[in-house]
Design a protein around this motif. Structure first.
Motif, PDB file in Angstrom:
ATOM      1  N   LEU A   1       0.825  -1.206   0.000  1.00  0.00           N
ATOM      2  CA  LEU A   1       0.000   0.000   0.000  1.00  0.00           C
ATOM      3  C   LEU A   1       0.861   1.259   0.000  1.00  0.00           C
ATOM      4  N   GLN A   2       1.942   1.246   0.763  1.00  0.00           N
ATOM      5  CA  GLN A   2       2.854   2.400   0.791  1.00  0.00           C
ATOM      6  C   GLN A   2       3.446   2.643  -0.605  1.00  0.00           C
ATOM      7  N   HIS A   3       3.852   1.562  -1.246  1.00  0.00           N
ATOM      8  CA  HIS A   3       4.450   1.658  -2.580  1.00  0.00           C
ATOM      9  C   HIS A   3       3.438   2.221  -3.589  1.00  0.00           C
ATOM     10  N   ARG A   4       2.212   1.703  -3.550  1.00  0.00           N
ATOM     11  CA  ARG A   4       1.177   2.187  -4.474  1.00  0.00           C
ATOM     12  C   ARG A   4       0.833   3.647  -4.201  1.00  0.00           C
ATOM     13  N   LEU A   5       0.693   3.980  -2.913  1.00  0.00           N
ATOM     14  CA  LEU A   5       0.345   5.353  -2.543  1.00  0.00           C
ATOM     15  C   LEU A   5       1.372   6.346  -3.083  1.00  0.00           C
ATOM     16  N   ALA A   6       2.640   6.001  -2.990  1.00  0.00           N
ATOM     17  CA  ALA A   6       3.707   6.899  -3.459  1.00  0.00           C
ATOM     18  C   ALA A   6       3.607   7.163  -4.960  1.00  0.00           C
ATOM     19  N   ARG A   7       3.011   6.238  -5.702  1.00  0.00           N
ATOM     20  CA  ARG A   7       2.905   6.396  -7.159  1.00  0.00           C
ATOM     21  C   ARG A   7       1.597   7.021  -7.620  1.00  0.00           C
TER      22      ARG A   7
END
Length: 170
Positions: A117-123
């Motif tokens: 989720l952190q990775h997706r949010l950053a993008r």
């Protein structure tokens, strides 16, 4: 859009969950919770499941957010009509999953899900975070009739905090 606040809340839940796992003694795991039919162990899994659900909701909201509003409205009404079976599946699914996901597996699963989720949010772009769709509000007290992708990222923290207060070993 305050991505940093969302990311911080995801991280807070990760740390808090590991603290909860460490605090739960052997007798606590099977003890009843406050206000639910679940045991503490089952409710802990259900808290992880809230984050897992968000992983599945993100692509749905991205697609539905590009379609006419009436499409997600009809979809939400259809889902809302299935609220009673949904609640049964939600309850028994968490009961069954808690037999597979012990405290070590639960902690590892939440860790992986929050990383994702952190990775997706950053993008995510601001435009994407503003897109939304109608939701079935009968399914969860934290679902609104209409939620943006940003709202969906914020949802699991509210769900987590609500259920953490129902644990009986804290």
């Amino acid at each position: 859009m305050d991505r940093d606040a969302i990311a911080a809340d995801l991280e807070r839940a990760r740390v808090t969950f590991h603290q909860l796992l460490a605090a739960a003694g052997p007798d606590d795991w099977d003890a009843p919770t406050r206000g639910t039919r679940w045991t503490n162990g089952q409710l802990l899994f259900h808290m992880v499941f809230g984050y897992m659900v968000v992983q599945r909701l993100l692509p749905l909201v991205r697609v539905m957010g590009r379609l006419p509003d009436r499409v997600s409205g009809a979809y939400a009404r259809l889902l809302n009509a299935a609220t009673t079976p949904f609640h049964q599946i939600n309850y028994y699914g968490s009961c069954a999953a808690a037999m597979v996901y012990n405290r070590r597996r639960m902690g590892a699963k939440l860790h992986r899900v929050i990383d994702s989720l952190q990775h997706r949010l950053a993008r995510e772009t601001d435009d994407t975070l503003r897109r939304g769709m109608h939701f079935p509000p009968g399914w969860d007290p934290f679902f609104s009739d209409y939620m943006t992708l940003e709202d969906v990222y914020r949802y699991p923290g509210r769900h987590f905090d609500f259920h953490a207060a129902q644990l009986t070993f804290t």
